[in-house]
Every structure is written in C-alpha cells, then in structure tokens.
Design an enzyme around this catalytic site. Structure first.
Site, PDB file in Angstrom:
ATOM      1  N   ARG A   1      59.997  78.323  36.658  1.00  0.00           N
ATOM      2  CA  ARG A   1      59.202  77.234  37.239  1.00  0.00           C
ATOM      3  C   ARG A   1      57.830  77.645  37.759  1.00  0.00           C
ATOM      4  O   ARG A   1      56.938  76.798  37.858  1.00  0.00           O
ATOM      5  CB  ARG A   1      59.980  76.589  38.393  1.00  0.00           C
ATOM      6  CG  ARG A   1      61.243  75.887  37.927  1.00  0.00           C
ATOM      7  CD  ARG A   1      61.824  75.069  39.057  1.00  0.00           C
ATOM      8  NE  ARG A   1      63.067  74.421  38.677  1.00  0.00           N
ATOM      9  CZ  ARG A   1      63.714  73.575  39.458  1.00  0.00           C
ATOM     10  NH1 ARG A   1      63.242  73.278  40.660  1.00  0.00           N
ATOM     11  NH2 ARG A   1      64.841  73.019  39.050  1.00  0.00           N
TER      12      ARG A   1
ATOM     13  N   ASP B   1      59.277  73.677  43.960  1.00  0.00           N
ATOM     14  CA  ASP B   1      58.694  74.429  42.841  1.00  0.00           C
ATOM     15  C   ASP B   1      58.691  73.643  41.529  1.00  0.00           C
ATOM     16  O   ASP B   1      58.331  74.172  40.484  1.00  0.00           O
ATOM     17  CB  ASP B   1      59.378  75.801  42.684  1.00  0.00           C
ATOM     18  CG  ASP B   1      60.869  75.690  42.407  1.00  0.00           C
ATOM     19  OD1 ASP B   1      61.366  74.562  42.208  1.00  0.00           O
ATOM     20  OD2 ASP B   1      61.534  76.739  42.399  1.00  0.00           O
ATOM     21  N   ASP B   2      59.101  72.358  41.585  1.00  0.00           N
ATOM     22  CA  ASP B   2      58.950  71.502  40.409  1.00  0.00           C
ATOM     23  C   ASP B   2      57.951  70.376  40.705  1.00  0.00           C
ATOM     24  O   ASP B   2      58.007  69.314  40.110  1.00  0.00           O
ATOM     25  CB  ASP B   2      60.301  70.954  39.915  1.00  0.00           C
ATOM     26  CG  ASP B   2      61.142  70.339  41.017  1.00  0.00           C
ATOM     27  OD1 ASP B   2      60.632  70.183  42.146  1.00  0.00           O
ATOM     28  OD2 ASP B   2      62.318  70.011  40.753  1.00  0.00           O
TER      29      ASP B   2
ATOM     30  N   ASP C   1      65.101  68.196  54.337  1.00  0.00           N
ATOM     31  CA  ASP C   1      64.090  67.143  54.499  1.00  0.00           C
ATOM     32  C   ASP C   1      64.599  66.035  55.431  1.00  0.00           C
ATOM     33  O   ASP C   1      63.835  65.467  56.224  1.00  0.00           O
ATOM     34  CB  ASP C   1      63.634  66.570  53.141  1.00  0.00           C
ATOM     35  CG  ASP C   1      64.777  66.138  52.231  1.00  0.00           C
ATOM     36  OD1 ASP C   1      65.954  66.347  52.588  1.00  0.00           O
ATOM     37  OD2 ASP C   1      64.488  65.580  51.154  1.00  0.00           O
TER      38      ASP C   1
ATOM     39  N   HIS D   1      61.195  63.689  41.331  1.00  0.00           N
ATOM     40  CA  HIS D   1      61.872  63.265  40.096  1.00  0.00           C
ATOM     41  C   HIS D   1      63.037  62.316  40.352  1.00  0.00           C
ATOM     42  O   HIS D   1      63.795  61.997  39.440  1.00  0.00           O
ATOM     43  CB  HIS D   1      62.282  64.469  39.238  1.00  0.00           C
ATOM     44  CG  HIS D   1      63.142  65.471  39.938  1.00  0.00           C
ATOM     45  ND1 HIS D   1      64.428  65.216  40.306  1.00  0.00           N
ATOM     46  CD2 HIS D   1      62.869  66.732  40.362  1.00  0.00           C
ATOM     47  CE1 HIS D   1      64.931  66.280  40.909  1.00  0.00           C
ATOM     48  NE2 HIS D   1      63.995  67.217  40.979  1.00  0.00           N
TER      49      HIS D   1
END
Ligand code: UDP
Ligand code: MN
Length: 269
Positions: free
Chosen positions: A25, A98-99, A182, A206
C-alpha cells in the site's frame, strides 16, 4: 509570524499502517501525494523497515503496537499518533489510513477556514445515525468521524483530550466502550468533552462507493480511498484500468496530472 505563512507547515499528517502493508500500500502513496507533503507526513507502523525509512526521509515511527487488526492494536496506534503530534509544534493533526489518497492542496484550503485556537473535530460520518452506547448504565449517543476517511483535529482540541485519552489512555477508553479507535476518539470528543464533530463530506472512505464521486468535483475532495476485495471499489478515473493501476490512486487528482506510468509497475510488485 512570517508574512508568507505556509499553512501546510502547520499540519501533522499521520498515516496508520502495518508491516505487511509496507510493500503493497505504501509505494503508491510515496510516489503520489506524499511528494507534496513530505515534511508533514509520518507513517505510524509496527515493524522496523530500513527501506521505508530511507524512502520517506526517516518519517517512520514504530509504535511497538501489535501488528494485528484488533481494537487494542488500532487504539494503541492512534494513541501514539496523537501523543507524537503533541510533541510537535504543529497546529493541526490529520489522520489517514494507508489506503487513502490525500488531496494535499485541498487539505491546505480546508484548514485555512478554521482557527486552530478553537476546538475543531473535522471529518465524515459513515453511519446514518449517531452511535448509541450504554456507558455506566446510561444511554449516550455521539457521532464519530470515520478513521478510514481521514479526519483532522485542532491542537487546542488534542490538548483538551490529553488528560482523558493521552499517554496511551485511549486504549483504556477503547476497552471501556469496546469499540474501535475512531469511535473512541469520537466518544472522547463528543461525549466526554461535549465538542461536536463538524461534518466535512469531502473526506472519503471505501465504505462509500468511490465511483459516485463526480469527476468534475475531484479537486475539491480531501481524501479518496479504495478497496480491492471481491467487489473492487475504486475512484472512476479515465485512462487507467484495473491492470495498470488497481488502486486508481496514481492519478494526481489535485492537479489533474498523470503521475508517470513507470510508477504503476511498482504498485503491482
Ligand atoms: N491496520 C493496522 N494493523 C493491522 C491491520 C490494519 O494498523 O493489523 C491498519 C491499516 O494499515 C489501515 C487501517 O488499519 O491503515 C485499516 O485497515 P484496512 O484498510 O486493511 O481494513 P478496513 O478496516 O479498512 O477494512
Ligand atoms: Mn481500509
């Protein structure tokens, strides 16, 4: 204050990653948006990686958190991200996964709109309703910004969080409510500190279908993401296909410039 104050200089961008993602990634990030924010961006991981350290100018922090997708491991990383931020003099903390692709110029513009002296929690929710939990037999509802879309906190706010969740205490909060990093951040800010999330819809994870983001609005978006699971979810950009660019992130959205196609070989390998 210098007259030509570069606002991006005020940001500390953390990328949450893990050892096994370093080669899958990170190359696409390092070849694209990282180049626009090299001084501001730090990778928070769980393994030592000489090569990564070298290609990022030493911007790698081994959190020593465990390399698992467990709630504790992720809360551990987030808490190190916040603690390290406080050791800097930066005015803004922005976390991404990291995406994520970060549209650096757009992030700069966003942060210009808010004064970091105030308490700011900027991000995007991914639930239709606020989260409802039972804490100390009391029902509480609060919103949280999805970590996988990226979110930003002003320094003033992170300073207020410190006595509650600083110095590793975010893990205890996560344990107490039994929810991810989160959500724990949202719980501390909205429920314990009574400071509301400011919804910024231009952050994207996503969890939403990426193809719904309109091409003519790309340059206003703050982040993008992708997932390549059974059902690929990627930004719809012309000119690249699944084989040459599976993540669809090598397209530099902010400037509508194509990053050299030689990059793409690196993404695959
Ligand atoms: N991650 C991590 N440790 C792990 C697995 C994932 O730090 O063992 C990080 C990963 O690098 C990413 C975030 O957690 O920044 C979310 O992981 P991923 O995108 O794989 O899963 P998602 O939760 O989005 O489905
Ligand atoms: Mn993800």
């Amino acid at each position: 204050l210098p007259v030509n104050d570069d606002l991006l200089e005020k940001v500390f961008i953390t990328v949450k990653t893990t050892g096994r993602n370093h080669l899958t990634r990170l190359p696409v990030i390092i070849r694209t948006w990282f180049q626009l924010a090299k001084k501001q961006t730090w990778f928070f991981t769980d393994t030592n990686d000489q090569h990564l350290s070298q290609v990022t100018g030493g911007h790698v922090i081994n959190t020593n958190c465990s390399a698992t997708h467990s709630r504790r491991a992720l809360c551990c990383k987030m808490s190190v991200e916040l603690d390290v931020f406080l050791e800097t003099k930066k005015k803004w903390f922005c976390h991404v996964d990291d995406d994520n692709y970060v549209n650096v110029p757009a992030l700069d513009e966003l942060l210009k709109m808010y004064n970091p002296i105030g308490d700011w929690y900027l991000g995007r929710t991914s639930t239709p309703k606020p989260l409802q939990i039972r804490a100390k037999s009391q029902k509480t509802t609060f919103w949280f910004a999805t970590g996988g879309a990226g979110f930003c906190l002003s320094r003033a706010l992170v300073l207020k969080m410190a006595p509650i969740s600083g110095n590793g205490k975010l893990m205890a909060i996560g344990d107490r409510i039994g929810l991810p990093d989160d959500v724990s951040v949202g719980y501390v800010i909205e429920h314990l500190l009574k400071i509301q999330l400011t919804r910024v819809e231009q952050f994207h994870s996503h969890l939403e279908p990426m193809r719904l983001i309109k091409k003519d609005l790309f340059n206003e978006q703050l982040t993008f993401s992708y997932s390549l699971d059974n059902e690929p979810n990627t930004v719809d950009v012309d000119g690249f296909n699944e084989i040459t660019d599976p993540t669809r992130l090598t397209f530099n959205v902010s400037k509508f410039l194509w990053i050299t196609t030689t990059v793409i070989g690196h993404v695959k390998s």
